[in-house]
Design a protein around this motif. Structure first.
Motif, PDB file in Angstrom:
ATOM      1  N   TRP A  90     -11.037  -7.417  -0.098  1.00 57.96           N
ATOM      2  CA  TRP A  90     -10.440  -6.990   1.165  1.00 57.96           C
ATOM      3  C   TRP A  90     -11.477  -6.273   2.020  1.00 57.96           C
ATOM      4  O   TRP A  90     -11.694  -6.614   3.181  1.00 57.96           O
ATOM      5  CB  TRP A  90      -9.264  -6.102   0.828  1.00 57.96           C
ATOM      6  N   TYR A 129      -6.187  -4.068   8.818  1.00 62.76           N
ATOM      7  CA  TYR A 129      -4.734  -3.855   8.862  1.00 62.76           C
ATOM      8  C   TYR A 129      -3.961  -5.176   8.852  1.00 62.76           C
ATOM      9  O   TYR A 129      -2.876  -5.253   8.274  1.00 62.76           O
ATOM     10  CB  TYR A 129      -4.353  -2.970  10.051  1.00 62.76           C
ATOM     11  N   GLN A 162      -3.811  -6.372   5.264  1.00 62.88           N
ATOM     12  CA  GLN A 162      -3.058  -5.505   4.363  1.00 62.88           C
ATOM     13  C   GLN A 162      -1.781  -6.182   3.868  1.00 62.88           C
ATOM     14  O   GLN A 162      -1.383  -5.987   2.718  1.00 62.88           O
ATOM     15  CB  GLN A 162      -2.735  -4.180   5.054  1.00 62.88           C
ATOM     16  N   GLU A 163      -1.179  -7.019   4.690  1.00 59.71           N
ATOM     17  CA  GLU A 163       0.044  -7.709   4.271  1.00 59.71           C
ATOM     18  C   GLU A 163      -0.203  -8.675   3.106  1.00 59.71           C
ATOM     19  O   GLU A 163       0.719  -9.017   2.382  1.00 59.71           O
ATOM     20  CB  GLU A 163       0.675  -8.451   5.456  1.00 59.71           C
ATOM     21  N   PHE A 164      -1.439  -9.107   2.911  1.00 59.43           N
ATOM     22  CA  PHE A 164      -1.760 -10.010   1.802  1.00 59.43           C
ATOM     23  C   PHE A 164      -1.999  -9.256   0.496  1.00 59.43           C
ATOM     24  O   PHE A 164      -2.206  -9.874  -0.548  1.00 59.43           O
ATOM     25  CB  PHE A 164      -2.984 -10.866   2.145  1.00 59.43           C
ATOM     26  N   PHE A 165      -1.994  -7.931   0.562  1.00 64.69           N
ATOM     27  CA  PHE A 165      -2.196  -7.094  -0.620  1.00 64.69           C
ATOM     28  C   PHE A 165      -1.033  -6.097  -0.728  1.00 64.69           C
ATOM     29  O   PHE A 165      -1.243  -4.886  -0.753  1.00 64.69           O
ATOM     30  CB  PHE A 165      -3.543  -6.360  -0.517  1.00 64.69           C
ATOM     31  N   PRO A 166       0.205  -6.607  -0.806  1.00 65.96           N
ATOM     32  CA  PRO A 166       1.374  -5.726  -0.740  1.00 65.96           C
ATOM     33  C   PRO A 166       1.517  -4.784  -1.934  1.00 65.96           C
ATOM     34  O   PRO A 166       2.182  -3.752  -1.821  1.00 65.96           O
ATOM     35  CB  PRO A 166       2.548  -6.714  -0.686  1.00 65.96           C
ATOM     36  N   ASN A 167       0.916  -5.104  -3.052  1.00 68.46           N
ATOM     37  CA  ASN A 167       1.070  -4.267  -4.242  1.00 68.46           C
ATOM     38  C   ASN A 167       0.029  -3.159  -4.337  1.00 68.46           C
ATOM     39  O   ASN A 167       0.044  -2.384  -5.289  1.00 68.46           O
ATOM     40  CB  ASN A 167       1.019  -5.132  -5.504  1.00 68.46           C
ATOM     41  N   ASP A 218      -1.362   0.253  -3.298  1.00 72.18           N
ATOM     42  CA  ASP A 218      -1.060   1.524  -2.654  1.00 72.18           C
ATOM     43  C   ASP A 218      -2.376   2.073  -2.116  1.00 72.18           C
ATOM     44  O   ASP A 218      -3.231   2.518  -2.879  1.00 72.18           O
ATOM     45  CB  ASP A 218      -0.439   2.485  -3.676  1.00 72.18           C
TER      46      ASP A 218
END
Length: 158
Positions: free
Chosen positions: A142, A113, A116-121, A123
């Motif tokens: 990831w 979690y 996750q901010e490093f993979f903003p695109n 879904d």
């Protein structure tokens, strides 16, 4: 210094064609190793032996001093990202996270979690197969990082 990968006199053939001939090398803990060569030189075949996907015709592949072929305990210590990534047909990132948690005892859900901010695109609810090839690789990295492996093995990572 501790040996992480130890390849001793590995030979492998497909039918009459020898692909790997008497390969020996050692990778020490903390080392980085890149394998380069032309197409068809046996790079991916060597990686598949290191990951225990293939069994050598001769020689031995050890990870942390233990044989890797058909050894679940050894395989739980590394993450492998192949050139062609496989995901279950309709799996999304969250489903693959749960799958990885079942395979890798050290999987770090909090890290998942945080990263996750490093993979903003990405879904995380969309089928991974419907993501671009680049995003599929990002999901693979990831998940692999969150498995907290002692060793990461990458076949054509970019």
């Amino acid at each position: 210094m501790e040996k992480l990968i130890d390849i001793e006199h590995v030979t492998a053939a497909y039918g009459n064609k020898t692909v790997l001939r008497d390969i020996s090398l050692t990778v020490w803990k903390g080392d980085f190793l890149g394998i380069i060569g032309p197409n068809g030189a046996g790079k991916s075949t060597l990686i598949r032996h290191i990951t225990g996907v293939y069994k050598p015709d001769a020689g031995e592949v050890l990870i942390a001093g233990k044989p890797v072929y058909e050894n679940k305990k050894v395989k739980a210590k590394f993450s492998y990202i192949p050139d062609e990534i496989f995901y279950f047909m309709q799996a999304d990132t969250m489903e693959m996270k749960r799958f990885y948690q079942g395979i890798y005892p050290a999987f770090d859900e909090k890290l998942f979690y945080r990263l996750q901010e490093f993979f903003p695109n990405i879904d995380v609810k969309r089928s991974i197969r419907r993501l671009s090839k680049g995003m599929q690789k990002q999901v693979a990295f990831w998940l692999a990082i969150c498995a907290k492996p002692e060793l990461m093995i990458l076949d054509e990572p970019v």
